[in-house]
Motif scaffolding. Structure first.
Motif, PDB file in Angstrom:
ATOM      1  N   GLY A 110       0.596  -1.665   0.004  1.00  0.00           N
ATOM      2  CA  GLY A 110      -0.183   0.156   0.003  1.00  0.00           C
ATOM      3  C   GLY A 110       0.794   1.720   0.127  1.00  0.00           C
ATOM      4  O   GLY A 110       0.811   2.237  -0.259  1.00  0.00           O
ATOM      5  N   ASP A 111       2.304   1.466   0.064  1.00  0.00           N
ATOM      6  CA  ASP A 111       2.570   2.186   0.014  1.00  0.00           C
ATOM      7  C   ASP A 111       3.031   2.831  -1.203  1.00  0.00           C
ATOM      8  O   ASP A 111       3.192   4.253  -1.372  1.00  0.00           O
ATOM      9  CB  ASP A 111       3.637   1.898   0.687  1.00  0.00           C
ATOM     10  N   ASP A 112       3.146   2.082  -2.452  1.00  0.00           N
ATOM     11  CA  ASP A 112       3.337   2.462  -4.039  1.00  0.00           C
ATOM     12  C   ASP A 112       1.994   3.290  -4.233  1.00  0.00           C
ATOM     13  O   ASP A 112       0.333   2.995  -4.220  1.00  0.00           O
ATOM     14  CB  ASP A 112       3.324   1.263  -4.625  1.00  0.00           C
ATOM     15  N   VAL A 113       2.335   4.664  -3.864  1.00  0.00           N
ATOM     16  CA  VAL A 113       0.522   5.512  -4.271  1.00  0.00           C
ATOM     17  C   VAL A 113       0.861   6.521  -6.089  1.00  0.00           C
ATOM     18  O   VAL A 113       0.598   6.874  -6.345  1.00  0.00           O
ATOM     19  CB  VAL A 113       0.810   6.462  -3.676  1.00  0.00           C
ATOM     20  N   LEU A 114       2.187   5.218  -6.650  1.00  0.00           N
ATOM     21  CA  LEU A 114       2.006   6.072  -8.326  1.00  0.00           C
ATOM     22  C   LEU A 114       1.335   6.386  -8.351  1.00  0.00           C
ATOM     23  O   LEU A 114       0.699   7.573  -9.332  1.00  0.00           O
ATOM     24  CB  LEU A 114       3.231   5.372  -8.876  1.00  0.00           C
ATOM     25  N   GLU A 115      -0.029   5.330  -9.018  1.00  0.00           N
ATOM     26  CA  GLU A 115      -1.037   6.227  -9.973  1.00  0.00           C
ATOM     27  C   GLU A 115      -2.077   7.343  -9.187  1.00  0.00           C
ATOM     28  O   GLU A 115      -2.300   7.743 -10.237  1.00  0.00           O
ATOM     29  CB  GLU A 115      -2.325   4.690  -9.753  1.00  0.00           C
ATOM     30  N   GLY A 175       6.415  13.817 -15.723  1.00  0.00           N
ATOM     31  CA  GLY A 175       5.585  12.572 -17.146  1.00  0.00           C
ATOM     32  C   GLY A 175       6.785  11.313 -16.673  1.00  0.00           C
ATOM     33  O   GLY A 175       6.445  10.905 -15.973  1.00  0.00           O
ATOM     34  N   ASN A 176       7.199  10.920 -18.039  1.00  0.00           N
ATOM     35  CA  ASN A 176       7.641   9.727 -18.048  1.00  0.00           C
ATOM     36  C   ASN A 176       9.177   9.138 -17.716  1.00  0.00           C
ATOM     37  O   ASN A 176       9.258   8.099 -17.727  1.00  0.00           O
ATOM     38  CB  ASN A 176       7.476   8.983 -19.422  1.00  0.00           C
ATOM     39  N   GLY A 185      10.855   8.509  -7.212  1.00  0.00           N
ATOM     40  CA  GLY A 185      11.926   8.782  -7.915  1.00  0.00           C
ATOM     41  C   GLY A 185      11.674   8.532  -9.208  1.00  0.00           C
ATOM     42  O   GLY A 185      11.162   8.411  -9.832  1.00  0.00           O
ATOM     43  N   TYR A 186      12.876   9.410  -9.722  1.00  0.00           N
ATOM     44  CA  TYR A 186      12.962  10.330 -11.769  1.00  0.00           C
ATOM     45  C   TYR A 186      13.846   9.587 -12.345  1.00  0.00           C
ATOM     46  O   TYR A 186      15.287   9.334 -11.115  1.00  0.00           O
ATOM     47  CB  TYR A 186      12.200  10.977 -11.375  1.00  0.00           C
ATOM     48  N   VAL A 187      13.919   9.359 -13.132  1.00  0.00           N
ATOM     49  CA  VAL A 187      15.032   9.583 -14.220  1.00  0.00           C
ATOM     50  C   VAL A 187      16.343  11.269 -14.294  1.00  0.00           C
ATOM     51  O   VAL A 187      15.183  11.901 -14.875  1.00  0.00           O
ATOM     52  CB  VAL A 187      15.352   8.426 -15.147  1.00  0.00           C
TER      53      VAL A 187
END
Lengths: 110, 446
Positions: free
Chosen positions: B114-119, B139-140, B314-316
């Protein structure tokens, strides 16, 4: 004498913010820290390393100061180009700060 | 009064393993906590999971579990860890498989998700705290968004009989707060108890950093036995009373000084240490040495928790290229400076596209810059280091190449050139309304 003679220190990191604690070895020396280790002196010491503000918090219970330095980690630990991206070595520079003991001699320092 | 002993078995992902074994064997503990999840670790683990759906948890999970599970199972010690990283369910399955292979049956393993809140985050206008812009604008480039969960779901898993609790992103002190809430039934709105419990968790979460690690300074702060540093134990009473100690005979030291340094580590305003479960207040904390390697810590308080959870994104963030080469003996510094000047000019001449560069003389100015370095005498040897931020891997490679070519094109007697180029996964944060993250628990039987 140097700050290192009367206090110890640890650096922590969060994002692009570095915090440095300065803790008196002896509670009697805490007032000396309060009067001489000011946020202005810390800001001046680090010069271009700290782009943002330096805020000082006082913790008399544990004879400690906490300096919070904004924009001090080259854009943030995870993206910095620096060799020491966490800024872990910054406390060592701060401990080299000159302190005017006002004791006549420094025998009272540990 | 009831009390528990919680051991801290890891302060980061790559930490030493045998101090955790020592804690389990000789620490007289009921709980063993492994804090292994750095700021960007979840993002890197998410990248691994995208390549293989059964991966994405801590790479040392197997080694750690094999080392401590048999001892913990025999002694009834409960394990709590964030080694689930980007895939707590796969980590729980792996742990069950390891338990079976060790002949340990009927272990109850819980995965907290439940920690994954990307959506919930990715197309939002939530502003990024560390850099300009919003989630949508990344963005992506976004790889992951994980909310720092609190102690409640972990405590619930322990209440339901879990022997091992594996989470992804959770606040580090909450890993320790969960056993306290489970053991003592603390109310989730008793802000002062949660504040004092957070003090305990905060002091313990970096393991060796409170037992003499990251502390020694010969002649000023001497510490014995750092090669066999003992990891800490927190003795916590149901009223929140706390003593920090370690296994007798292990290396290192627990002193008022080590505890004070760790209390302020990574803390900003000591009156407002913001956690998912409470805003902890460290300003009245008292620290006293009551016996060798025993320090009492009291006076932690708290105020009501905030309406939002911190989310680590986290992002590139492009690429970093780097090159290094060394010079020694008379004139080393002058040749090092000449080498840096040459590379600086070469990067321009050959049109390497960088958005940021850095030119260091290791041994002179690489850590604190040129200004603070002016007071030092010349060293016997120096090493130059050139780094630059680029948009492509190809450009990043060119930076190290320009340093390497100093062998035959640069100052006399340069040696030991190295070069590297890497993709950068950076981390920023947003604040998410807390009801948008829904923790849940899944049990796996060994």
């Amino acid at each position: 004498m140097k700050l290192r003679d009367i206090a110890h220190s640890r650096t922590g990191d969060k994002g692009n913010i570095s915090n440095i604690s300065v803790i008196a070895f002896d509670a009697k020396l805490y007032p000396l820290l309060v009067s001489q280790v000011t946020s202005a002196r810390v800001k001046a010491l680090f010069g271009p390393i700290v782009a943002g503000t330096v805020v000082r918090y006082e913790l008399p219970n544990i004879s400690a100061l906490n300096f919070v330095m904004d924009q001090a980690l080259g854009g943030g630990v995870t993206r910095s180009l620096a060799l020491d991206a966490h800024g872990k070595s910054l406390s060592s520079a701060l401990l080299d700060l000159e302190i005017d003991g006002g004791f006549g001699d420094t025998d009272t320092a540990p | 009064m009831r009390s528990i002993r919680i051991g801290s078995g890891a302060g980061y992902s790559g930490d030493r393993i045998e101090p955790a074994v020592e804690l389990a064997k000789h620490g007289d503990i009921q709980y063993l906590v492994f804090e292994c999840l750095g700021e960007r670790t979840v993002a890197l683990a998410q990248q691994a999971r995208m390549k293989n759906p059964d991966s994405g948890f801590d790479p040392l999970l197997e080694e750690r579990m094999r080392a401590v599970l048999p001892i913990c199972a025999a002694k009834g010690i409960k394990l709590v860890t964030n080694m689930g990283a980007a895939n707590p369910v796969a980590a729980a399955r792996k742990t069950a498989e390891i338990a079976r292979s060790l002949g340990l049956s009927s272990l109850k393993i819980a995965a907290v998700t439940g920690d994954d809140v990307l959506e919930a985050c990715k197309d939002s206008d939530l502003p990024l705290l560390e850099i300009d812009g919003t989630m949508r604008q990344l963005g992506n480039r976004v790889l992951s968004a994980n909310a720092y969960l609190g102690a409640a779901p972990m405590a619930e898993a322990l209440n339901a009989g879990a022997d091992v609790v594996i989470t992804g992103r959770a606040s580090d002190p909450a890993l320790f707060l969960a056993p306290m809430i489970h053991a003592f039934g603390w109310a989730m709105d008793d802000w002062n108890l949660l504040g004092q419990g957070t003090v305990a968790g905060h002091l313990l979460e970096c393991a060796g950093q409170i037992t003499g690690g990251y502390f020694a300074d010969p002649g000023f702060k001497d510490v014995q036995g750092l090669a066999r540093l003992g990891f800490p134990i927190g003795e916590v009473g149901e009223d929140g009373s706390l003593v920090i100690t370690k296994v007798q005979g292990s290396g290192g030291a627990v002193t008022a000084a080590t505890c004070k340094e760790q209390l302020l580590y990574e803390v900003h305003d000591p009156q407002r240490y913001i956690q998912p479960d409470v805003v902890a207040d460290f300003s009245d904390v008292k620290i006293e040495q009551i016996a060798p390697d025993r320090v009492r810590v009291s006076g932690g308080r708290g105020t009501q928790r905030t309406a939002t959870l911190k989310v680590s994104v986290g992002y590139v963030d492009g690429y970093i290229g780097e090159g290094q080469i060394s010079y020694a003996g008379p004139g080393a510094v002058a040749r090092g400076r000449l080498a840096l000047d040459i590379v600086r000019e070469r990067l321009q001449l050959t049109g390497v596209a960088t958005s940021e560069t850095r030119f260091d003389l290791i041994g002179i100015d690489s850590l604190h810059g040129a200004e603070l370095a002016t007071r030092a005498n010349d060293p016997y040897e120096v090493r130059i280091r050139v780094t630059g931020r680029t948009e492509s891997f190809r450009e990043a490679v060119r930076i190290g190449n320009e340093v390497e070519t100093l062998y035959t094109n640069g100052p006399a007697a340069g040696g030991g050139a190295t070069k590297s180029a890497r993709e950068v996964v950076a981390v920023a944060s947003v604040l998410l309304p807390r009801d948008l993250a829904t923790p849940s628990i899944r049990f796996v039987e060994a």
